[in-house]
Design a protein around this motif. Structure first.
Motif, PDB file in Angstrom:
ATOM      1  N   ALA A  13       0.945  -0.935  -0.385  1.00  0.00           N
ATOM      2  CA  ALA A  13      -0.093  -0.031  -0.506  1.00  0.00           C
ATOM      3  C   ALA A  13       0.775   1.368  -0.137  1.00  0.00           C
ATOM      4  CB  ALA A  13      -0.815  -0.348   1.079  1.00  0.00           C
ATOM      5  N   ASP A  14       0.342   2.311  -0.219  1.00  0.00           N
ATOM      6  CA  ASP A  14       0.926   3.811   0.148  1.00  0.00           C
ATOM      7  C   ASP A  14       0.807   4.232   0.595  1.00  0.00           C
ATOM      8  OD1 ASP A  14       1.827   4.270  -3.199  1.00  0.00           O
ATOM      9  OD2 ASP A  14      -0.105   3.573  -3.446  1.00  0.00           O
ATOM     10  N   ALA A  15      -0.738   4.126   1.744  1.00  0.00           N
ATOM     11  CA  ALA A  15      -1.136   4.579   2.507  1.00  0.00           C
ATOM     12  C   ALA A  15      -2.580   3.623   3.547  1.00  0.00           C
ATOM     13  CB  ALA A  15      -1.466   5.513   2.494  1.00  0.00           C
ATOM     14  N   VAL A  16      -1.995   3.643   4.620  1.00  0.00           N
ATOM     15  CA  VAL A  16      -3.556   2.573   5.468  1.00  0.00           C
ATOM     16  C   VAL A  16      -4.043   3.937   5.568  1.00  0.00           C
ATOM     17  CG1 VAL A  16      -2.862   1.681   8.072  1.00  0.00           C
ATOM     18  CG2 VAL A  16      -1.145   1.550   6.097  1.00  0.00           C
ATOM     19  N   ILE A  17      -5.717   3.642   6.154  1.00  0.00           N
ATOM     20  CA  ILE A  17      -6.443   3.964   6.162  1.00  0.00           C
ATOM     21  C   ILE A  17      -7.175   3.614   7.085  1.00  0.00           C
ATOM     22  CG2 ILE A  17      -9.239   4.347   6.030  1.00  0.00           C
ATOM     23  CD1 ILE A  17      -8.244   5.800   3.182  1.00  0.00           C
ATOM     24  N   TYR A  18      -7.546   3.199   8.804  1.00  0.00           N
ATOM     25  CA  TYR A  18      -8.027   2.826   9.923  1.00  0.00           C
ATOM     26  C   TYR A  18      -9.289   4.320  10.446  1.00  0.00           C
ATOM     27  CZ  TYR A  18      -4.739   5.264  12.797  1.00  0.00           C
ATOM     28  OH  TYR A  18      -4.272   6.195  13.833  1.00  0.00           O
ATOM     29  N   GLY A  19      -9.569   2.615  11.539  1.00  0.00           N
ATOM     30  CA  GLY A  19     -10.683   3.512  11.971  1.00  0.00           C
ATOM     31  C   GLY A  19     -10.667   3.044  14.418  1.00  0.00           C
TER      32      GLY A  19
END
Length: 169
Positions: free
Chosen positions: A103-109
């Motif tokens: 990945a180029d970036a991580v999205i999380y919550g």
């Protein structure tokens, strides 16, 4: 535009309002980083957005867990995002999670805290919670193509920009 939301924590509906509702409706793609809670909430998002790519969170019921993965990769405008609700171990584990998925970036919550950390190897983006902020501001993230890559911002439902950021290759 890519709109990122998380942590709805509803049993009724999408709980979207103001700029957040507008951003979900305008987006080419919506990523939800988990904790819808009940299937009608996911259905409500799918009714509002053109395309929703979500993951399930720790509070999601069995129907959502049957419909969504725990983690996924999502491509948008030449960027690959690794998406999960939570990873124990903080920024290091989130970065490893992203690297495993190229990945180029991580999205999380999960934390409900809107935050963007671009100081490490991979940018880490948490849109916060648009509905249950738990002491933080209600927020979502918006990312749009730019000459250098993607420009982003963390935004409240009343269209206040908490933080602006950019992603480049």
């Amino acid at each position: 535009m890519l709109t990122v939301v998380s942590d709805t924590h509803s049993v009724r509906g999408h709980e979207l309002e103001g700029r957040t509702l507008q951003a979900v409706r305008e987006a080419d793609l919506v990523i939800h980083a988990g904790d819808f809670m009940r299937a009608p909430v996911l259905d409500a998002f799918e009714d509002e957005a053109r395309t929703v790519r979500g993951v399930y969170g720790n509070n999601d019921d069995s129907e959502i867990r049957e419909r969504l993965p725990e983690a996924r990769t999502v491509d948008y405008e030449g960027f690959r995002f690794a998406v999960t609700h939570r990873v124990s171990g903080g920024p290091t584990e989130l970065t490893l999670f992203g690297r495993e998925r190229d990945a180029d970036a991580v999205i999380y919550g999960h934390s409900h805290k809107p935050d963007v950390d671009t100081s490490g190897e991979l940018p880490l983006i948490n849109p916060g919670s648009h509905a249950q902020p738990r002491g933080y501001r209600k927020a979502h993230a918006e990312l749009e193509p730019s000459e250098a890559g993607l420009t982003g911002r963390l935004v409240t439902p009343n269209n206040y920009v908490i933080e602006a950021f950019s992603l480049s290759h």
